[in-house]
Design a protein around this motif. Sequence first.
Motif, PDB file in Angstrom:
ATOM      1  N   ALA A  74       0.834  -1.206   0.000  1.00  0.00           N
ATOM      2  CA  ALA A  74       0.000   0.000   0.000  1.00  0.00           C
ATOM      3  C   ALA A  74       0.872   1.261   0.000  1.00  0.00           C
ATOM      4  N   ALA A  75       1.977   1.233   0.748  1.00  0.00           N
ATOM      5  CA  ALA A  75       2.885   2.388   0.808  1.00  0.00           C
ATOM      6  C   ALA A  75       3.550   2.623  -0.548  1.00  0.00           C
ATOM      7  N   PHE A  76       3.932   1.524  -1.219  1.00  0.00           N
ATOM      8  CA  PHE A  76       4.547   1.664  -2.540  1.00  0.00           C
ATOM      9  C   PHE A  76       3.538   2.205  -3.551  1.00  0.00           C
ATOM     10  N   ASP A  77       2.318   1.677  -3.512  1.00  0.00           N
ATOM     11  CA  ASP A  77       1.271   2.154  -4.429  1.00  0.00           C
ATOM     12  C   ASP A  77       1.011   3.644  -4.222  1.00  0.00           C
ATOM     13  N   ALA A  78       1.013   4.067  -2.955  1.00  0.00           N
ATOM     14  CA  ALA A  78       0.794   5.490  -2.649  1.00  0.00           C
ATOM     15  C   ALA A  78       1.956   6.334  -3.158  1.00  0.00           C
ATOM     16  N   PHE A  79       3.181   5.805  -3.038  1.00  0.00           N
ATOM     17  CA  PHE A  79       4.357   6.532  -3.517  1.00  0.00           C
ATOM     18  C   PHE A  79       4.273   6.755  -5.025  1.00  0.00           C
ATOM     19  N   GLU A  80       3.895   5.724  -5.748  1.00  0.00           N
ATOM     20  CA  GLU A  80       3.756   5.870  -7.203  1.00  0.00           C
ATOM     21  C   GLU A  80       2.629   6.836  -7.551  1.00  0.00           C
ATOM     22  N   ALA A  81       1.481   6.667  -6.881  1.00  0.00           N
ATOM     23  CA  ALA A  81       0.304   7.479  -7.208  1.00  0.00           C
ATOM     24  C   ALA A  81       0.500   8.957  -6.862  1.00  0.00           C
ATOM     25  N   GLU A  82       1.132   9.218  -5.715  1.00  0.00           N
ATOM     26  CA  GLU A  82       1.259  10.596  -5.234  1.00  0.00           C
ATOM     27  C   GLU A  82       2.506  11.317  -5.753  1.00  0.00           C
ATOM     28  N   PHE A  83       3.562  10.557  -6.018  1.00  0.00           N
ATOM     29  CA  PHE A  83       4.809  11.213  -6.429  1.00  0.00           C
ATOM     30  C   PHE A  83       5.164  10.955  -7.892  1.00  0.00           C
ATOM     31  N   LEU A  84       5.259   9.691  -8.290  1.00  0.00           N
ATOM     32  CA  LEU A  84       5.777   9.373  -9.614  1.00  0.00           C
ATOM     33  C   LEU A  84       4.790   9.659 -10.750  1.00  0.00           C
ATOM     34  N   PHE A  85       3.567   9.145 -10.634  1.00  0.00           N
ATOM     35  CA  PHE A  85       2.621   9.276 -11.742  1.00  0.00           C
ATOM     36  C   PHE A  85       2.353  10.726 -12.134  1.00  0.00           C
ATOM     37  N   PRO A  86       2.187  11.657 -11.172  1.00  0.00           N
ATOM     38  CA  PRO A  86       1.951  13.053 -11.564  1.00  0.00           C
ATOM     39  C   PRO A  86       3.116  13.683 -12.335  1.00  0.00           C
ATOM     40  N   LEU A  87       4.297  13.054 -12.276  1.00  0.00           N
ATOM     41  CA  LEU A  87       5.468  13.598 -12.963  1.00  0.00           C
ATOM     42  C   LEU A  87       5.593  13.064 -14.393  1.00  0.00           C
ATOM     43  N   HIS A  88       4.739  12.101 -14.753  1.00  0.00           N
ATOM     44  CA  HIS A  88       4.735  11.522 -16.105  1.00  0.00           C
ATOM     45  C   HIS A  88       6.153  11.163 -16.569  1.00  0.00           C
TER      46      HIS A  88
END
Length: 371
Positions: A119-133
Amino acid sequence: MALTQTKAQKAKSESKQIEAKPLATHHVFLDTQIYRQYGHNPKNGVLQAFAERVKAKELILHYTDITKAEIRRQVIEMAQEVATTVNKARKTIHPWRRRLPKLLADEIPDFDATKVGTAAFDAFEAEFLFPLHPQFHSASAEGSVEVFRKYFAGESTFRARTSKEFPDAFVVTALAAWCEKNKERIYVIGADAAMAEAVEDEKRLLTMKTLEDLLASVSETQSPKLVNQATSLLAQKSAVKDLLARFTAADQDLIPIYNGGDYAEGEAVDHEVVGPLTILDFTVIAATKIQLSILLTVCVPVSVTISYEDRSSAMYDREDDIYVGAETEETTIEAEPEIRAFIKLSMPQARVTHFEIIDGEFYFSEPYDWE
């Protein structure tokens, strides 16, 4: 109480400022050690400062499937360490809860390391990585022949006799291949000693130790000296001519969307750049001895042809909600959208050697006479 710097701190600070150099490219890859250093926390201040630069298009982040898998493993391992501590605390506190049930009434929560870590990894991707495209690379599927050649030759990350740095080797090979294909360069931030050596073997890859160093270089790239240099180059006739020619050639990357109210069912069917251009703003995002990389915001005069329904002689059918007898007509509307573009400008010739429109979509409507 006022805080003062010691002489050593001042010297260190001044040294860092002197060492910061303008970026040679705005493409960056963060090694997993960088993410781990900041606890894989999307709300960390340094990561947030980096994210702001990426969202502003001043930096482009590169990310690989191998990096993703390693970060996921790291996060779950961190969760497992917490789970071990929680389970030990549960056993240790049990006799105390029997002695002081009112004071220690709250239960220690169950801690499923795999569930929490995932869940922490999914949140990291969703909140940090994905918005950076990020620019994604399937590193594990690329360059296996080259990686094994380096392994048996003792090159790249395999210089040490006992080295088995296959993940890093695949990442370096994938990044180098992308650079060669796109005639670009990439900074690898936070690489360990073995990976740093491998990066130095690749002519299009650059190393930088920390994320703080990167952010300092971003600031240096936007120094008054480089801004003045860019201002002078952009004002030259060769740059003005090249920019107009590039926008004209790439006019199909502009996407006009009609949102006016005078033309029923209005839709853009054709458009052309009619010039001249006006540079509204710019940001220098990379600099070398022979060229500047610049983000531009440009007012681009565009003539847009729209198709619409002429209902002046039509009759409205209320039952079917249509206009009977409407004719399709076309008209032209002049628009002046603000378009963001990325260019590379040669020095001292002031020629545009690379050009791309970042976001060509714009809304337009018919002009209004307010008198």
